[in-house]
Design an enzyme around this catalytic site. Sequence first.
Site, mmCIF file in Angstrom:
data_model
loop_
_atom_site.group_PDB
_atom_site.id
_atom_site.type_symbol
_atom_site.label_atom_id
_atom_site.label_comp_id
_atom_site.label_asym_id
_atom_site.label_seq_id
_atom_site.Cartn_x
_atom_site.Cartn_y
_atom_site.Cartn_z
ATOM 1 N N ASN A 9 38.697 49.520 38.196
ATOM 2 C CA ASN A 9 37.762 48.937 39.160
ATOM 3 C C ASN A 9 38.566 47.972 40.037
ATOM 4 O O ASN A 9 38.949 46.897 39.581
ATOM 5 C CB ASN A 9 36.651 48.202 38.397
ATOM 6 C CG ASN A 9 35.721 47.436 39.326
ATOM 7 O OD1 ASN A 9 35.797 47.573 40.554
ATOM 8 N ND2 ASN A 9 34.846 46.634 38.754
ATOM 9 N N TRP A 10 38.808 48.394 41.257
ATOM 10 C CA TRP A 10 39.688 47.595 42.136
ATOM 11 C C TRP A 10 38.988 46.355 42.687
ATOM 12 O O TRP A 10 39.633 45.505 43.288
ATOM 13 C CB TRP A 10 40.168 48.450 43.307
ATOM 14 C CG TRP A 10 41.023 49.620 42.959
ATOM 15 C CD1 TRP A 10 41.232 50.161 41.718
ATOM 16 C CD2 TRP A 10 41.804 50.401 43.868
ATOM 17 N NE1 TRP A 10 42.074 51.235 41.806
ATOM 18 C CE2 TRP A 10 42.441 51.405 43.114
ATOM 19 C CE3 TRP A 10 42.010 50.367 45.251
ATOM 20 C CZ2 TRP A 10 43.282 52.355 43.694
ATOM 21 C CZ3 TRP A 10 42.845 51.309 45.830
ATOM 22 C CH2 TRP A 10 43.479 52.292 45.062
ATOM 23 N N LYS A 11 37.673 46.301 42.528
ATOM 24 C CA LYS A 11 36.885 45.179 43.072
ATOM 25 C C LYS A 11 37.213 45.006 44.566
ATOM 26 O O LYS A 11 37.472 45.995 45.239
ATOM 27 C CB LYS A 11 37.127 43.910 42.241
ATOM 28 C CG LYS A 11 36.903 44.178 40.742
ATOM 29 C CD LYS A 11 36.811 42.953 39.901
ATOM 30 C CE LYS A 11 36.566 43.352 38.445
ATOM 31 N NZ LYS A 11 36.424 42.235 37.545
ATOM 32 N N HIS A 97 27.527 46.312 37.470
ATOM 33 C CA HIS A 97 28.647 45.449 37.088
ATOM 34 C C HIS A 97 28.174 43.996 37.034
ATOM 35 O O HIS A 97 27.334 43.580 37.837
ATOM 36 C CB HIS A 97 29.797 45.598 38.088
ATOM 37 C CG HIS A 97 31.049 44.962 37.584
ATOM 38 N ND1 HIS A 97 31.279 43.614 37.687
ATOM 39 C CD2 HIS A 97 32.123 45.482 36.931
ATOM 40 C CE1 HIS A 97 32.451 43.326 37.123
ATOM 41 N NE2 HIS A 97 32.980 44.445 36.659
ATOM 42 N N GLU A 99 29.428 41.359 38.030
ATOM 43 C CA GLU A 99 29.595 40.600 39.286
ATOM 44 C C GLU A 99 28.461 40.912 40.261
ATOM 45 O O GLU A 99 28.040 40.055 41.032
ATOM 46 C CB GLU A 99 30.982 40.893 39.892
ATOM 47 C CG GLU A 99 32.069 40.203 39.077
ATOM 48 C CD GLU A 99 33.399 40.929 39.027
ATOM 49 O OE1 GLU A 99 33.634 41.825 39.864
ATOM 50 O OE2 GLU A 99 34.212 40.607 38.134
ATOM 51 N N GLU A 169 31.155 45.431 28.932
ATOM 52 C CA GLU A 169 32.028 44.407 29.496
ATOM 53 C C GLU A 169 31.446 43.027 29.195
ATOM 54 O O GLU A 169 30.573 42.551 29.929
ATOM 55 C CB GLU A 169 32.140 44.580 31.012
ATOM 56 C CG GLU A 169 32.715 45.903 31.443
ATOM 57 C CD GLU A 169 33.390 45.807 32.804
ATOM 58 O OE1 GLU A 169 34.546 46.238 32.904
ATOM 59 O OE2 GLU A 169 32.789 45.289 33.755
ATOM 60 N N GLY A 175 38.113 38.822 33.786
ATOM 61 C CA GLY A 175 38.944 38.008 34.676
ATOM 62 C C GLY A 175 39.322 36.660 34.084
ATOM 63 O O GLY A 175 39.846 35.797 34.773
ATOM 64 N N SER A 215 39.578 41.921 30.748
ATOM 65 C CA SER A 215 40.976 41.519 30.516
ATOM 66 C C SER A 215 41.793 42.548 29.727
ATOM 67 O O SER A 215 42.633 42.178 28.906
ATOM 68 C CB SER A 215 41.038 40.139 29.844
ATOM 69 O OG SER A 215 40.461 39.158 30.690
ATOM 70 N N GLY A 236 40.134 45.900 35.311
ATOM 71 C CA GLY A 236 40.071 45.181 36.588
ATOM 72 C C GLY A 236 41.474 44.817 37.050
ATOM 73 O O GLY A 236 42.225 45.644 37.549
ATOM 74 N N GLY A 237 41.856 43.562 36.822
ATOM 75 C CA GLY A 237 43.141 43.032 37.316
ATOM 76 C C GLY A 237 44.337 43.937 37.076
ATOM 77 O O GLY A 237 45.149 44.149 37.990
HETATM 78 P P1 13P Z 1 39.426 42.299 34.347
HETATM 79 O O1 13P Z 1 40.178 43.437 33.695
HETATM 80 O O2 13P Z 1 40.123 41.724 35.532
HETATM 81 O O3 13P Z 1 38.995 41.273 33.343
HETATM 82 O O4 13P Z 1 38.061 42.948 34.930
HETATM 83 C C1 13P Z 1 37.288 43.752 34.118
HETATM 84 C C2 13P Z 1 36.199 44.353 34.924
HETATM 85 O O5 13P Z 1 35.299 43.667 35.370
HETATM 86 C C3 13P Z 1 36.253 45.796 35.191
HETATM 87 O O6 13P Z 1 35.073 46.250 35.766
#
Ligand code: 13P
Length: 255
Positions: A9-11, A97, A99, A169, A175, A215, A236-237
């Site tokens: 997920n590149w956000k 998600h 967020e 999640e 994050g 994470s 994510g990251g």
């Molecule tokens: P991180 O891997 O940056 O914690 O993000 C996880 C995430 O929200 C994937 O959708």
Amino acid sequence: MRQKVIAGNWKMHKTNPEAIRLVTQLRKYMEKTPPRKTRVIVCPPFTALSVVHEAIKGSKIQLGAQNMFWEEEGAFTGEISPRMIKSTGAKYVIIGHSERRRYFKEDEHTINRKIHLALKNKLKVIHCIGETLEEREQNLTQDIIINQIEWGLKNITPEQMKNIIIAYEPVWAIGTGKTATPEQAQEVHAFVREMLNTIIGQNVGDRVTILYGGSVKPENAAGLLAQPDVDGALVGGACLEARSFFKIIQASEQV
Ligand code: 13P
């Protein structure tokens, strides 16, 4: 046997040239050492879907979007419909998600509408669930999961569940660098399966792919992925760099 899935997920990251660079590099790694049992999905921002689709043509990488609107079409300035997403070549969409829930006030009702509309438009859904830190500390994790399955997946049939991937999640692990331990992840994943069996029925919980997200990094992926009910990861990251994302794919290949 449930297939392993590693999704990125590149956000809100990557311009179009950066997106092309990232997937081109990932493609090179995957062509050199092709994954045999892991499905790989990348979810760039809407603006990069078409260029990424072009850059992954003929490869094993699949494409997904990060969100969509709950109506087919109309006067909804700034929103994106499932048909628009499909027309880019994307086959998946992330829905619910944390967020989106936090910053855009998405609730189980809107998430449920989106899931139904995505499936109607033949998009596969990556449905995110998970508790916040306060909820975990108050021992509410199971209640939250039940609520998210009951209402987020309201009126979803066992047949439709074939096109839904669940991503657990825990919000406190996103994050933050705080990962759930493999045991914590396993415990909730097993509970999610049990609840899917109870709420949706026909043992769908045993068949559905459940990813862990929060994470996930090359260093902790193997331990998480070795758990019997963890079928993959939503990253994510660590997916913003081809090398670290590919290392997670390799960890999945090795379990
Ligand atoms: P991180 O891997 O940056 O914690 O993000 C996880 C995430 O929200 C994937 O959708």
